[in-house]
Write a protein that holds these residues in place. Structure first.
Motif, short mmCIF file in Angstrom:
data_model
loop_
_atom_site.label_atom_id
_atom_site.label_comp_id
_atom_site.label_asym_id
_atom_site.label_seq_id
_atom_site.Cartn_x
_atom_site.Cartn_y
_atom_site.Cartn_z
N GLN A 42 -43.38 20.79 -0.01
CA GLN A 42 -44.02 20.32 1.40
C GLN A 42 -43.12 19.11 1.70
N GLY A 43 -42.76 18.29 0.48
CA GLY A 43 -42.05 17.03 0.82
C GLY A 43 -43.16 16.01 0.91
N HIS A 44 -43.06 14.70 1.47
CA HIS A 44 -43.75 13.63 1.51
C HIS A 44 -44.15 13.46 3.14
N GLY A 45 -44.06 14.16 3.87
CA GLY A 45 -44.32 14.09 5.22
C GLY A 45 -43.74 15.01 6.12
N PRO A 46 -44.13 15.24 7.39
CA PRO A 46 -43.75 16.42 8.44
C PRO A 46 -42.08 16.23 8.46
N GLY A 47 -41.70 17.45 8.58
CA GLY A 47 -40.11 17.61 8.69
C GLY A 47 -39.41 17.35 7.11
N GLN A 48 -40.15 16.99 6.15
CA GLN A 48 -39.52 17.11 4.84
C GLN A 48 -39.68 18.29 4.05
N GLU A 49 -40.40 19.25 4.40
CA GLU A 49 -40.33 20.63 3.75
C GLU A 49 -39.15 21.28 3.27
N THR A 50 -39.18 21.88 2.19
CA THR A 50 -38.00 22.48 1.70
C THR A 50 -38.35 24.11 1.77
N LEU A 51 -37.67 24.83 2.39
CA LEU A 51 -37.74 26.18 2.74
C LEU A 51 -37.40 26.75 1.41
N GLN A 52 -38.16 27.54 0.98
CA GLN A 52 -37.91 28.52 -0.37
C GLN A 52 -37.53 29.86 -0.04
N THR A 53 -36.52 30.05 -0.84
CA THR A 53 -35.90 31.54 -0.72
C THR A 53 -35.74 32.08 -1.92
N GLY A 54 -35.65 33.32 -2.21
CA GLY A 54 -35.43 34.25 -3.45
C GLY A 54 -36.47 34.06 -4.56
N LEU A 99 -49.24 33.34 8.38
CA LEU A 99 -48.62 32.48 7.48
C LEU A 99 -47.22 33.01 7.13
N TRP A 100 -47.33 34.35 6.61
CA TRP A 100 -46.08 35.06 6.30
C TRP A 100 -45.05 35.06 7.80
N GLN A 101 -45.74 35.46 8.68
CA GLN A 101 -44.78 35.68 9.93
C GLN A 101 -44.18 34.41 10.20
N ALA A 102 -44.88 33.24 10.03
CA ALA A 102 -44.15 31.68 10.26
C ALA A 102 -43.31 31.39 9.28
N TYR A 103 -43.36 31.65 8.16
CA TYR A 103 -42.29 31.64 7.13
C TYR A 103 -41.15 32.68 7.24
N LEU A 104 -41.25 33.75 7.61
CA LEU A 104 -40.11 34.55 8.12
C LEU A 104 -39.19 33.94 9.40
N ALA A 105 -40.28 33.40 10.35
CA ALA A 105 -39.42 32.69 11.55
C ALA A 105 -38.84 31.50 11.05
N ARG A 106 -39.43 30.83 10.09
CA ARG A 106 -38.74 29.39 9.40
C ARG A 106 -37.34 29.82 8.69
N LEU A 107 -37.34 31.02 8.19
CA LEU A 107 -36.10 31.56 7.70
C LEU A 107 -35.08 31.92 8.65
N ALA A 108 -35.71 32.76 9.61
CA ALA A 108 -34.65 33.23 10.82
C ALA A 108 -34.08 31.96 11.34
N ALA A 109 -34.84 31.03 11.59
CA ALA A 109 -34.31 29.70 12.60
C ALA A 109 -33.39 28.71 11.59
N ALA A 110 -33.51 29.11 10.25
CA ALA A 110 -32.46 28.36 9.38
C ALA A 110 -31.44 29.10 9.00
N GLY A 111 -31.32 30.57 9.48
CA GLY A 111 -30.42 31.39 9.35
C GLY A 111 -30.20 31.85 7.82
N LEU A 112 -31.55 31.82 7.03
CA LEU A 112 -31.36 32.08 5.80
C LEU A 112 -31.99 33.56 5.50
N GLU A 113 -31.59 33.89 4.40
CA GLU A 113 -32.09 35.41 4.08
C GLU A 113 -33.16 35.03 3.26
N ARG A 114 -34.45 35.91 3.06
CA ARG A 114 -35.38 35.74 2.19
C ARG A 114 -35.07 35.90 0.80
N ASP A 115 -34.03 36.69 0.42
CA ASP A 115 -33.57 36.58 -1.06
C ASP A 115 -32.43 35.91 -1.28
#
Length: 129
Positions: A42-54, A99-115
């Motif tokens: 989650q980081g230590h504040g807004p915008g500091q989250e680390t998007l998890q993959t794999g 929450l799952w849909q929001a996670y998938l949307a964040r992945l898509a926005a970052a150009g990342l694959e779930r795996d």
């Protein structure tokens, strides 16, 4: 609300939580892992989250209670710093789909694959060195 039943299902990779009102929820390990409440995720504040993959195949290696207010899972990828309060777990249960849909949307926005392998500080994918 504190669950009256907590069951780790390694085969189906879900944490089952049963409540006094008769409701039962099944939270996928992957969801628990990618939405970990830890500072590492989650980081230590807004915008500091680390998007998890794999994390599709992550397992819960150990699950221990923390006082009367939380669970602390140790995941098979070594992550064990998340404390999942009863209220946070209930929030995950009741909002799992959105929450799952929001996670998938964040992945898509970052150009990342779930795996995709996780990229750690220094630019190396986990397990690649």
């Amino acid at each position: 609300m504190i669950p009256t039943q907590v069951v780790v299902h390694q085969q189906s990779k879900v944490l089952e939580l049963g409540y006094e009102n008769g409701k039962t929820y099944r939270l996928p390990f992957e969801l628990l892992r990618v939405l970990s409440p830890s500072a590492e995720v989650q980081g230590h504040g807004p915008g500091q989250e680390t998007l998890q993959t794999g994390k599709r195949d992550v397992l819960i290696a150990n699950l221990e209670p923390v006082g009367h207010y939380a669970l602390k899972p140790s995941f098979s990828d070594g992550h064990d710093s998340g404390l999942y309060s009863w209220s946070f777990l209930l929030h995950l249960c009741e909002n799992q789909d959105s929450l799952w849909q929001a996670y998938l949307a964040r992945l898509a926005a970052a150009g990342l694959e779930r795996d995709a392998p996780m990229i750690v500080a220094g630019g190396h994918a986990c397990g690649s060195h």
